[in-house]
Design a protein around this motif. Structure first.
Motif, PDB file in Angstrom:
ATOM      1  N   LEU A 138      -7.332  -5.483   2.729  1.00  0.00           N
ATOM      2  CA  LEU A 138      -6.999  -4.116   3.146  1.00  0.00           C
ATOM      3  C   LEU A 138      -8.031  -3.604   4.143  1.00  0.00           C
ATOM      4  O   LEU A 138      -7.689  -2.889   5.091  1.00  0.00           O
ATOM      5  CB  LEU A 138      -6.923  -3.189   1.929  1.00  0.00           C
ATOM      6  CG  LEU A 138      -5.704  -3.359   1.021  1.00  0.00           C
ATOM      7  CD1 LEU A 138      -5.873  -2.524  -0.243  1.00  0.00           C
ATOM      8  CD2 LEU A 138      -4.415  -2.979   1.742  1.00  0.00           C
ATOM      9  N   LEU A 195       0.856  -1.183   0.000  1.00  0.00           N
ATOM     10  CA  LEU A 195       0.000   0.000   0.000  1.00  0.00           C
ATOM     11  C   LEU A 195       0.896   1.238   0.000  1.00  0.00           C
ATOM     12  O   LEU A 195       1.662   1.456   0.936  1.00  0.00           O
ATOM     13  CB  LEU A 195      -0.901  -0.013   1.235  1.00  0.00           C
ATOM     14  CG  LEU A 195      -1.957   1.085   1.329  1.00  0.00           C
ATOM     15  CD1 LEU A 195      -3.016   0.915   0.241  1.00  0.00           C
ATOM     16  CD2 LEU A 195      -2.629   1.067   2.706  1.00  0.00           C
ATOM     17  N   SER A 241       2.516  -4.489   3.281  1.00  0.00           N
ATOM     18  CA  SER A 241       1.317  -3.930   3.909  1.00  0.00           C
ATOM     19  C   SER A 241       0.326  -4.989   4.343  1.00  0.00           C
ATOM     20  O   SER A 241      -0.191  -4.952   5.459  1.00  0.00           O
ATOM     21  CB  SER A 241       0.637  -2.957   2.941  1.00  0.00           C
ATOM     22  OG  SER A 241       1.565  -1.998   2.475  1.00  0.00           O
ATOM     23  N   CYS A 242       0.009  -5.927   3.467  1.00  0.00           N
ATOM     24  CA  CYS A 242      -0.897  -7.012   3.842  1.00  0.00           C
ATOM     25  C   CYS A 242      -0.723  -8.171   2.885  1.00  0.00           C
ATOM     26  O   CYS A 242      -0.177  -8.018   1.787  1.00  0.00           O
ATOM     27  CB  CYS A 242      -2.354  -6.556   3.918  1.00  0.00           C
ATOM     28  SG  CYS A 242      -3.202  -6.379   2.340  1.00  0.00           S
TER      29      CYS A 242
END
Length: 197
Positions: free
Chosen positions: A84, A39, A65-66
């Motif tokens: 997200l 992200l 980020s994920c």
């Protein structure tokens, strides 16, 4: 309670079945479908996260980020947006404004954790760009910490042992592409046959 399922793959990255996620990660984890997302904000920073200390696999490591597992018949874009929201608490308004692009559609890896648990994934990498200043509300069951880092800090993390093995492998491919906002959209042609965009 809903049991999350992963999509199992053959050597040609075709779907060959599903299995419960929790029961499938062990010393002989089957090859399966996953994704990683970086992200970025409009200033070019990346949200770097530390996996929750209570996670069964690779607890406490610092990474992108994920990440997650597309469910059966779930497209990559929908899976990324779902994670997200669920993992980082990104609001629907922010997600609606996000620009998503596959940047490493062919990425795959195998890694072994300290306890012997194996990850073995076809793991396309996606960049999502959101407006700077958006709120992040990490789910504490998933994320121990989340911080916006400069690209130079991200590159430095790739050389440190507290980073995840998939992060180090991904950064080796992302670094030559330049800063995050310069990463080219690699398109969807190289995504695995089991995964629609």
């Amino acid at each position: 309670m809903v049991v999350e399922e992963i999509v199992l793959l053959n050597a040609e990255d075709e779907a060959v079945g599903t299995a419960p996620k929790a029961a499938s990660h062990h010393r002989d984890t089957p090859y399966h479908l996953a994704f990683s997302c970086y992200l970025a904000d409009t200033e070019g920073r990346i949200l770097i996260t530390q996996r929750a200390l209570g996670k069964r696999t690779f607890p406490g490591v610092w990474t992108g980020s994920c990440c997650g597992h597309p469910g059966p018949r779930e497209g990559l874009r929908d899976a990324v947006l779902r994670r997200l929201h669920d993992e980082l608490g990104i609001t629907d308004d922010t997600l609606a404004a996000a620009s998503l692009a596959p940047v490493l559609p062919g990425f795959q890896y195998r890694a072994v954790a300290d306890d012997g648990t194996v990850e073995h994934e076809r793991c396309p990498v996606v960049r999502a760009v959101v407006p700077s200043g958006g709120a992040v509300r990490p789910n504490p069951q998933e994320v121990e910490a989340a911080e916006w880092w400069t690209w130079e800090q991200c590159l430095d993390l790739a050389g440190r042992p507290e980073s995840s093995p998939w992060y180090r492998l991904q950064l080796a491919e992302l670094a030559p592409l330049g800063p995050p906002l310069d990463w080219p959209d690699a398109g969807t042609a190289a995504l695995p046959p089991a995964l629609a965009w």
